[in-house]
Design a protein around this motif. Structure first.
Motif, PDB file in Angstrom:
ATOM      1  N   SER A  33       0.896  -1.277   0.152  1.00  0.00           N
ATOM      2  CA  SER A  33       0.002  -0.013   0.000  1.00  0.00           C
ATOM      3  C   SER A  33       0.735   1.132   0.032  1.00  0.00           C
ATOM      4  O   SER A  33       0.398   2.228  -0.613  1.00  0.00           O
ATOM      5  CB  SER A  33      -0.892  -0.010   1.177  1.00  0.00           C
ATOM      6  N   GLN A  56      -7.183   0.688  -0.582  1.00  0.00           N
ATOM      7  CA  GLN A  56      -7.320  -0.676   0.121  1.00  0.00           C
ATOM      8  C   GLN A  56      -8.616  -0.495   0.913  1.00  0.00           C
ATOM      9  O   GLN A  56      -9.312  -1.602   1.094  1.00  0.00           O
ATOM     10  CB  GLN A  56      -6.243  -0.717   1.045  1.00  0.00           C
ATOM     11  N   ASP A  77      -5.849  -1.253  -4.786  1.00  0.00           N
ATOM     12  CA  ASP A  77      -5.264  -1.773  -3.785  1.00  0.00           C
ATOM     13  C   ASP A  77      -6.194  -2.975  -3.025  1.00  0.00           C
ATOM     14  O   ASP A  77      -7.171  -2.589  -2.224  1.00  0.00           O
ATOM     15  CB  ASP A  77      -4.714  -0.842  -2.804  1.00  0.00           C
ATOM     16  N   GLU A  78      -5.801  -4.182  -3.417  1.00  0.00           N
ATOM     17  CA  GLU A  78      -6.497  -5.228  -2.658  1.00  0.00           C
ATOM     18  C   GLU A  78      -8.124  -5.045  -3.178  1.00  0.00           C
ATOM     19  O   GLU A  78      -8.985  -4.985  -2.248  1.00  0.00           O
ATOM     20  CB  GLU A  78      -6.372  -5.298  -1.188  1.00  0.00           C
TER      21      GLU A  78
HETATM   22 MG   LIG Z   1      -1.877  -2.856   2.179  1.00  0.00          MG
END
Ligand SMILES: [Mg+2]
Ligand SMILES: Nc1ncnc2c1ncn2[C@@H]1O[C@H](COP(=O)(O)OP(=O)(O)OP(=O)(O)O)[C@@H](O)[C@H]1O
Lengths: 306, 267
Positions: free
Chosen positions: A46, A86, A162-163
């Motif tokens: 991240s 995220q 992010d994810e």
């Molecule tokens: Mg992360």
């Protein structure tokens, strides 16, 4: 288009006080590529993504996004990026549709443009029916889809996710993969982070494995598996607590995990036959193709999802 | 300050987008309107109870210039300045803090081309909308009650905008330093102290001398003096000094807030 990379990093460093979260990484992502960061919690994924998104400035090293310097041209760069953080940060005071239209205005779209763009994206995210709902009551998967849709509002050249699918059920994940795959087909450059090797295998042309702020391996999913693993893996479980590692010596490389033993082999069935020939009786045997998980284990000594 | 603004290269369209978000949020619930209306009535109630009610006991008041005014005429401009202050502070403290810290609204905005300084300018402009709605309506009340003339009301209105800028800027700056909701108790107390002791209900010349000096450095005093001077038509060079104080206060608050947004969210 020139061959200039969309993302170019040399010796990129991010420090928080004394703590080094990103410890000198080199990156190059070409236009049209789908690029992934794979790594465990705290690897620095991240932190790296935030630097690429131009919301956080590097502590050291060189970074060029779209050929520009984030320190000088952050705003100009961000105008051409789509960012899905995220953690969802949708606006709780706005409806689903307003979340899109309002966001579009930050990119300088007119009211009318924002409206029509929002309609397209509501379709894309399959959220038409929820258009006038508040954000709060949406399911996790819906919120995630809305956040991704919001990231596309400016028709970005580079999308950073992010994810994108963490915490979603398998069905929601597959829907998202399908949407992301569509973006990729259209030639949008994707950069994503994930803990899931199947996600990385599905979506990424090329990926890096990060651990402790460093890149520990780089390549296509297949080439990483070829380099760091064997074609097949045998998972053995034994009912008793005896240490079997010694008894398996010579069959192939062994990774004893708390609950099972991994046996790396070119031919899984042959390896199982050898195990039985030695008179060992595992309570369960599984022969499978090698995956990025194995690569990861080999590289970092840890499993991906802890 | 001007150079900071030039260096930041503000885009009016992006500032407009920040304001636009708040207009959108306005539609989201009736609760906001309730807060909005109650915020307006507070100074009006003070004006009626103290300005008019207590004013009946106090009678008239002699200004330093020697001019004699009704007590309500003296208190009303102060309440006008207070409504400019509370309108601006309401937006830039509670609402701003929520967007910065809890709902992550600013975090999301900072991933777009919008810059921290543009967020601060947009939020300040939005606070000014609320503040000017309060003061505009309050001036109508003052004219209706015969506490100022329409002409002086028009003169006082821009002054209330300046008061809004000053308190809005500082309100944002304070909000960026807040750790949690509990810190707002201090702010509320501070705001109430200013409300009571800024030459609002009695001329500062009536305060003990040492206290008068303290009051002279606090912001609401300058706001009250400026707004009162215009609302009752007591012009003097001193008004420029008060205005300058408010300009510096607003600009410093704005610059500080923008810097803090950058420092805390762009890490
Ligand atoms: Mg992360
Ligand atoms: N703002 C911050 N201040 C201090 N430390 C931070 C900050 N952001 C991240 N870190 C630290 O940097 C390290 C890397 O964090 P980062 O969020 O980049 O990891 P990650 O790979 O994204 O992990 P995850 O898979 O859990 O999301 C962690 O140890 C984290 O605690």
């Amino acid at each position: 288009m020139s061959e200039q990379p969309l993302i170019y990093a040399r010796g990129l460093v991010k420090r928080f006080g004394d703590f080094t979260a990103v410890d000198g990484i080199d990156l190059e992502v070409a236009p049209g590529e789908a690029f992934g960061f794979l790594g465990p919690n705290g690897a620095g994924k991240s932190s790296t993504m935030r630097m690429i998104s131009c919301v956080s400035l590097p502590t050291g090293g060189e970074l060029r996004i779209l050929g520009l310097d984030p320190a000088r041209d952050g705003s100009r760069i961000r105008a051409r990026l789509g960012v899905c953080p995220q953690l969802d940060n949708l606006d709780p005071d706005l409806s689903v549709r307003e979340n899109l239209t309002t966001y579009a205005r930050y990119f300088g779209l007119s009211k009318a443009q924002a409206r029509s763009r929002a309609d397209e994206l509501l379709d894309f995210a399959q959220l038409q029916e929820k258009a006038s709902s508040a954000v709060e009551p949406l399911s996790g998967g819906m919120k995630r889809r809305l956040t991704i849709a919001r990231a596309l509002v400016n028709d970005p050249d580079l999308v950073l996710l992010d994810e994108p699918t963490t915490g979603l059920d398998p069905q929601a994940r597959h829907l998202l993969w399908e949407r992301l795959f569509r973006l990729k087909q259209r030639g949008t450059t994707l950069v994503l982070t994930t803990h899931y090797m199947d996600e990385a295998e599905q979506l990424c042309d090329r990926l890096v494995v990060m651990d402790g702020g460093r890149i520990v391996a780089e390549g296509s999913p297949r080439s990483l598996i070829e380099t760091y693993s064997t074609p097949e893996v045998v998972e053995l479980r034994f009912a008793d607590g005896v240490d079997y590692a010694g008894k398996l010596e010579g069959i192939g490389r062994i990774d004893p995990l708390p609950d099972r033993i991994l046996l790396y082999a070119d031919d899984g069935d042959a390896a199982v036959a050898e195990v039985h020939r030695r008179g060992l009786t595992p309570s369960s045997v599984l022969v499978r193709r090698s995956s990025l998980e194995d690569v990861f284990l080999q590289l970092t000594g840890r499993t991906l999802v802890d | 300050m001007v150079t900071t603004m030039l260096a930041a290269r503000i885009s009016p369209s992006r500032v407009g987008a920040v304001i636009n978000r708040n207009v959108g949020a306005l539609r989201s619930g009736p609760s906001y309107w309730l807060v909005l209306v109650s915020g307006f009535f507070e100074p009006v109630l003070y004006l009626l109870s103290i300005g008019v009610g207590v004013g009946a006991l106090v009678g008239e008041l002699r200004l330093p210039s020697g001019r004699v005014v009704e007590y309500a005429e003296f208190v009303a401009p102060a309440m006008l300045a207070v409504s400019a202050m509370s309108g601006a502070l309401a937006e830039t403290t509670f609402n701003f803090f929520f967007k910065m810290k809890y709902s992550k609204t600013f975090e999301a905005v900072l991933a777009t081309p919008v810059k921290p300084f543009e967020i601060a300018v947009g939020e300040l402009a939005w606070a000014l909308v609320r503040s000017s709605v309060y003061t505009g309506a309050f001036l109508v009340v003052m004219v209706a009650l015969g506490l100022t003339s329409p002409g002086w009301a028009l003169a006082a209105f821009p002054a209330t905008l300046l008061v809004g800028v000053a308190f809005g800027g500082v309100g944002m700056a304070i909000s960026t330093l807040m750790r949690g909701w509990q810190d707002f108790d201090m702010l509320t107390t501070g705001q109430f102290a200013l409300f009571l002791f800024s030459g609002t209900f009695s001329p500062v010349q009536d305060y003990p001398a040492a206290f008068e000096v303290v009051v002279a450095v606090t912001p609401l005093f300058h706001a009250v003096e400026l707004v009162r001077g215009l609302a009752i038509g007591e012009l003097g060079w001193g008004l420029l000094g008060h205005a300058a104080y408010l300009v510096v206060m607003g600009a410093a608050g704005l610059a500080f807030a923008a810097r803090r947004i950058q420092r805390t969210l762009c890490v």
